[in-house]
Write a protein that holds these residues in place. Structure first.
Motif, PDB file in Angstrom:
ATOM      1  N   SER A  26       0.823  -1.216   0.000  1.00 23.18           N
ATOM      2  CA  SER A  26       0.000   0.000   0.000  1.00 23.18           C
ATOM      3  C   SER A  26       0.855   1.265   0.000  1.00 23.18           C
ATOM      4  O   SER A  26       0.411   2.319  -0.458  1.00 23.18           O
ATOM      5  N   PRO A  37      -3.534   2.430   5.392  1.00 22.67           N
ATOM      6  CA  PRO A  37      -4.247   2.200   4.133  1.00 22.67           C
ATOM      7  C   PRO A  37      -5.763   2.203   4.351  1.00 22.67           C
ATOM      8  O   PRO A  37      -6.260   2.078   5.472  1.00 22.67           O
ATOM      9  N   ALA A  38      -6.483   2.330   3.270  1.00 26.47           N
ATOM     10  CA  ALA A  38      -7.943   2.298   3.340  1.00 26.47           C
ATOM     11  C   ALA A  38      -8.406   0.959   3.906  1.00 26.47           C
ATOM     12  O   ALA A  38      -7.908  -0.100   3.517  1.00 26.47           O
ATOM     13  N   ARG A  39      -9.325   1.022   4.833  1.00 26.72           N
ATOM     14  CA  ARG A  39      -9.882  -0.193   5.419  1.00 26.72           C
ATOM     15  C   ARG A  39     -10.983  -0.729   4.515  1.00 26.72           C
ATOM     16  O   ARG A  39     -11.558  -0.016   3.694  1.00 26.72           O
ATOM     17  N   HIS A  40     -11.251  -2.000   4.676  1.00 27.02           N
ATOM     18  CA  HIS A  40     -12.280  -2.661   3.872  1.00 27.02           C
ATOM     19  C   HIS A  40     -13.293  -3.266   4.826  1.00 27.02           C
ATOM     20  O   HIS A  40     -13.187  -4.441   5.196  1.00 27.02           O
TER      21      HIS A  40
END
Length: 470
Positions: free
Chosen positions: A127, A191-194
């Protein structure tokens, strides 16, 4: 209060991440040369002493998949920092141990921290470095440090044990852990979480299955393959992993997305991260014994004897990024696995009179060069094309393959060595002859395993010039 990560220092972010990985890898071997002094100081039994190593391996290997997927769902940097904090605190706890049970508990806690931090190191690299060329360079550095960490652990362990105390091999983690905790929030982006629901049935069956297998392998190495408890643990582990696969096929948000294995190159990389460490760990384990028990080296000299291997491995890993774009991973993976196989075959020629030069130095350098050529490209193959949402899971699977492969290989090869040693002793051979014959028999089996890695490497297909997430 956590400061936002600064954007323009990816090199520093990589240094922080690989420092963490080195710390985790060191603890897989750094305790080896300190074991005799730990036994004398804390009163371990001969069989109980193995749990100083096994407690860490068992928990680390059993929880890696869960740690990787949890990072995808709840935040990779958050899991990374939490794992480092627990690992650092457990290191201090273990360094202060005044009983055998206290130290084993500390090693369990270290394993928990490593399982949370380890898979997310790779995910954070993917990431942080979004350009293909930069990612290849970063993954190659990571691979070199991670692979060399096993040998460096022996060097550091010998140096600290000889000059200070066995407790120093745990205290040394503190400054590194504190530095990582202080710097990571500033220089590593979250980083962007999911957002998703954690696959609890998958988590339970995977964790219990891997832990049961690791325990079974450890038990078999000490008690033999006819031991009922070892066989039951192995059977239970296989059964639980079959259930795990069935769960993963049916769940909408799996702990280990089976699509990770749909890509032929990635699947081949995973297989070789299972097979390669099976053989390579035997080199560290048996050569440590040979140097100390046959050659008569002390712990410090034994550690430094592995320096050429570590240096060759790390140097080649650093060169891989320059060569990989033009040639792709396949020729390096094939050359590396062939060299590893040749290095292990060379070790089958050991005798009680073999000296360090060239009998040990030669195969060590060949193994180091081979490891650098083989593992770095396959690390890139696995992580460079993975979808961002699966980066943590992909890293968890990679490190699980490595950890379980190492444990299985050592269990199998120790059993082979023990059988060969007993045969030599029964035929009237000296204890030294029996020990060396056991080692060479184990190296012969390791060479067969490495021949399989050559075949797997040959199945790789050329990557496109710009890798894209699948």
């Amino acid at each position: 209060m956590v400061r936002p990560a600064q954007a323009a220092r990816p090199g520093l972010a990589l240094a922080i991440i690989v420092t963490c990985q080195l710390m985790l890898m060191l603890d897989a071997t750094v305790m080896n040369v300190a074991l005799p002094r730990i036994r004398a100081d804390l009163g371990f039994s001969t069989t109980g002493l193995a749990w100083v190593l096994n407690a860490y391996t068992l928990v680390f290997g059993g929880l890696l998949l869960l740690g990787g997927r949890a990072g995808d769902l709840f935040g990779r940097r958050k899991l990374f920092l939490g794992g480092v904090a627990l690992f650092t605190a457990a290191s201090l706890f273990g360094a202060l141990a005044d009983s055998a049970g206290w130290l084993v508990l500390a090693r369990v806690l270290q394993g928990l921290g490593a399982a949370a931090a380890g898979p997310n190191t790779l995910a954070l690299i993917t990431s942080t470095f979004t350009e293909a060329r930069d990612r290849v360079k970063a993954l190659s550095v990571f691979s070199g440090v991670a692979s060399a960490g096993f040998a460096i652990g022996l060097i550091v362990g010998g140096l600290l044990t000889e000059s200070l105390s066995w407790r120093a091999v745990l205290f040394i983690n503190l400054p590194f852990g504190v530095a990582i905790l202080a710097l990571a929030p500033r220089f590593i982006r979250e980083p962007a979480r999911h957002p998703a629901r954690l696959d609890l049935p998958g988590a339970l069956t995977a964790t219990a299955g891997v832990a049961s297998l690791v325990y079974g392998f450890i038990r078999a190495a000490s008690a033999g393959w006819s031991d009922t408890r070892a066989l039951l643990a192995l059977a239970l582990g296989v059964a639980l992993l079959v259930v795990f696969v069935l769960v993963e096929v049916r769940t909408r948000e799996p702990l280990m997305p089976l699509r990770l294995f749909a890509d032929r190159n990635r699947a081949a990389g995973y297989v070789n991260f299972f097979l390669g460490p099976m053989a390579m760990m035997s080199a560290f384990f048996f050569l440590t014994q040979f140097l100390q028990e046959v050659s008569g080296y002390g712990s410090l000299v034994t550690g430094f004897a592995f320096l050429p291997l570590a240096a060759a491995l790390f140097t080649v890993s650093r060169l891989i990024p320059r060569w990989l774009p033009a040639h792709g991973p396949k020729p390096f993976a094939i050359a590396g696995t062939v060299l590893m196989a040749l290095g292990i075959v060379w070790l089958t020629l050991l005798t009680p009179s073999t000296g360090y030069v060239p009998g040990l130095l030669g195969p060590m350098i060949v193994l180091g060069v081979g490891g650098g050529l083989a593992f770095s490209p396959q690390n890139v193959v696995i992580m460079s094309t993975v979808r961002p949402a699966d980066a943590g899971a992909a890293g968890g699977v990679l490190q699980t393959m490595q950890q379980v492969g190492s444990t299985l290989g050592l269990a199998v090869l120790v059993t082979v060595a023990g059988s060969a040693s007993r045969s030599t002793a029964a035929a009237g051979g000296s204890p030294t002859d029996a020990l060396v014959d056991g080692m060479t028999a184990a190296f012969a089996v390791a060479a067969v395993i490495l021949a399989l890695t050559v075949a797997v490497a040959a199945s790789l297909r050329r990557l496109p010039s710009r890798s894209t997430a699948r």
